[in-house]
Design an enzyme around this catalytic site. Sequence first.
Site, PDB file in Angstrom:
ATOM      1  N   ARG A  27       7.885 -35.995  11.737  1.00  0.00           N
ATOM      2  CA  ARG A  27       7.625 -35.315  10.461  1.00  0.00           C
ATOM      3  C   ARG A  27       8.855 -34.480  10.129  1.00  0.00           C
ATOM      4  NH1 ARG A  27       5.985 -30.412   8.703  1.00  0.00           N
ATOM      5  NH2 ARG A  27       4.513 -30.339   6.974  1.00  0.00           N
ATOM      6  N   LYS A  34      12.599 -26.009  12.372  1.00  0.00           N
ATOM      7  CA  LYS A  34      11.694 -24.955  12.872  1.00  0.00           C
ATOM      8  C   LYS A  34      12.451 -23.821  13.549  1.00  0.00           C
ATOM      9  CE  LYS A  34       7.334 -27.234  12.831  1.00  0.00           C
ATOM     10  NZ  LYS A  34       6.247 -27.914  13.534  1.00  0.00           N
TER      11      LYS A  34
HETATM   12  N1  HH2 Z   1       4.416 -28.446  11.124  1.00  0.00           N
HETATM   13  C1  HH2 Z   1       4.233 -27.797   9.956  1.00  0.00           C
HETATM   14  C2  HH2 Z   1       3.205 -28.160   9.100  1.00  0.00           C
HETATM   15  N2  HH2 Z   1       2.377 -29.188   9.410  1.00  0.00           N
HETATM   16  N3  HH2 Z   1       1.723 -30.920  10.874  1.00  0.00           N
HETATM   17  C3  HH2 Z   1       1.880 -31.593  12.025  1.00  0.00           C
HETATM   18  N4  HH2 Z   1       1.064 -32.616  12.340  1.00  0.00           N
HETATM   19  N5  HH2 Z   1       2.878 -31.256  12.917  1.00  0.00           N
HETATM   20  C4  HH2 Z   1       3.735 -30.226  12.672  1.00  0.00           C
HETATM   21  O1  HH2 Z   1       4.608 -29.955  13.536  1.00  0.00           O
HETATM   22  C5  HH2 Z   1       3.595 -29.490  11.450  1.00  0.00           C
HETATM   23  C6  HH2 Z   1       2.550 -29.867  10.566  1.00  0.00           C
HETATM   24  C7  HH2 Z   1       5.145 -26.660   9.567  1.00  0.00           C
HETATM   25  O2  HH2 Z   1       6.235 -27.090   8.818  1.00  0.00           O
HETATM   26  P1  HH2 Z   1       6.415 -27.007   7.195  1.00  0.00           P
HETATM   27  O3  HH2 Z   1       5.384 -27.839   6.506  1.00  0.00           O
HETATM   28  O4  HH2 Z   1       7.793 -27.343   6.868  1.00  0.00           O
HETATM   29  O5  HH2 Z   1       6.220 -25.509   6.824  1.00  0.00           O
HETATM   30  P2  HH2 Z   1       5.028 -24.733   6.146  1.00  0.00           P
HETATM   31  O6  HH2 Z   1       3.871 -24.780   7.065  1.00  0.00           O
HETATM   32  O7  HH2 Z   1       5.570 -23.347   5.961  1.00  0.00           O
HETATM   33  O8  HH2 Z   1       4.679 -25.415   4.879  1.00  0.00           O
END
Ligand code: HH2
Length: 277
Positions: A255, A221
């Site tokens: 995650r 992040k």
């Molecule tokens: N962070 C992201 C997405 N979903 N869900 C939970 N429960 N907790 C988190 O910290 C979280 C989440 C963001 O990360 P990522 O999926 O890698 O990116 P993007 O939203 O651009 O797909």
Amino acid sequence: MQTLRCGRFTLTLDRVLVMGVINVTPDSFSDGGRHDTPRAALEHAQALITEGADLLDIGGESTRPGAQPVSEAEEIRRIVPVLDALRDCGRPLSVDTRRPAVMRAALEHGADLINDIEALRAPGALEAVRDSDCGVCLMHMLGQPGTMQQAPHYDEVVGEVEDFLAARVAAALEAGIARERIIVDPGIGFGKTVAHNLMLLAALDELVALGQPVLIGVSRKSMIGKLTGRETGHRLPGSLSAMLAAVQRGAAIVRVHDVAATCDALRVWQAIGQAGG
Ligand code: HH2
């Protein structure tokens, strides 16, 4: 021993569980466009399972700061073939969505957990998951992804996030969702400055005290980028450090994108913990 009911699975939380991320999106911040066909997602899932993933989190909408929403139909179109392809992979399938129609479609196609960055606040969301046996992850977010990083403000971030999560757990219980199905998450990076994120991680034991398993997502992040000066592809050491700080304070599920490295870090951390008796 605390357990988590998660659709077809009951997970025992006697060790930290690793949730591997599969983004079926063209625009996710860290892996956008890389797994956006069912075949590519299946290959990625198999690799994550081999590396040690305990759960898989499938996302059809990027929620990175500034991301534009996708249509409900498009999100379902992205998610469903991947769920169908992964159904028998032997791991609980989580779907990262905030839309009730997507939740319903996901549950019809075998999702075991609904991971909602809006903590089931959308009208109809509680009802969409209530009658299934899926797990639910209730995450804190201030504002909406498009604008959430524009000067987020709290008087007292830890207390406010804790009060929000306690209220969402109460709403879920009230709706008939059993306590054993509920995970909470402070939502690192969702309407938070680096200082807010650090305070939440440092005081994670206060959220653990709510009594629900705590999920933490710090992997790659922007907080890690800001602290280390590294671009997305070079944030693994920083991500592992934040992840271990979170599990030290009681996080139950992490995650992550880098499953193998996370499992290694956890193995060493757990071995030291066990040697201490
Ligand atoms: N962070 C992201 C997405 N979903 N869900 C939970 N429960 N907790 C988190 O910290 C979280 C989440 C963001 O990360 P990522 O999926 O890698 O990116 P993007 O939203 O651009 O797909």
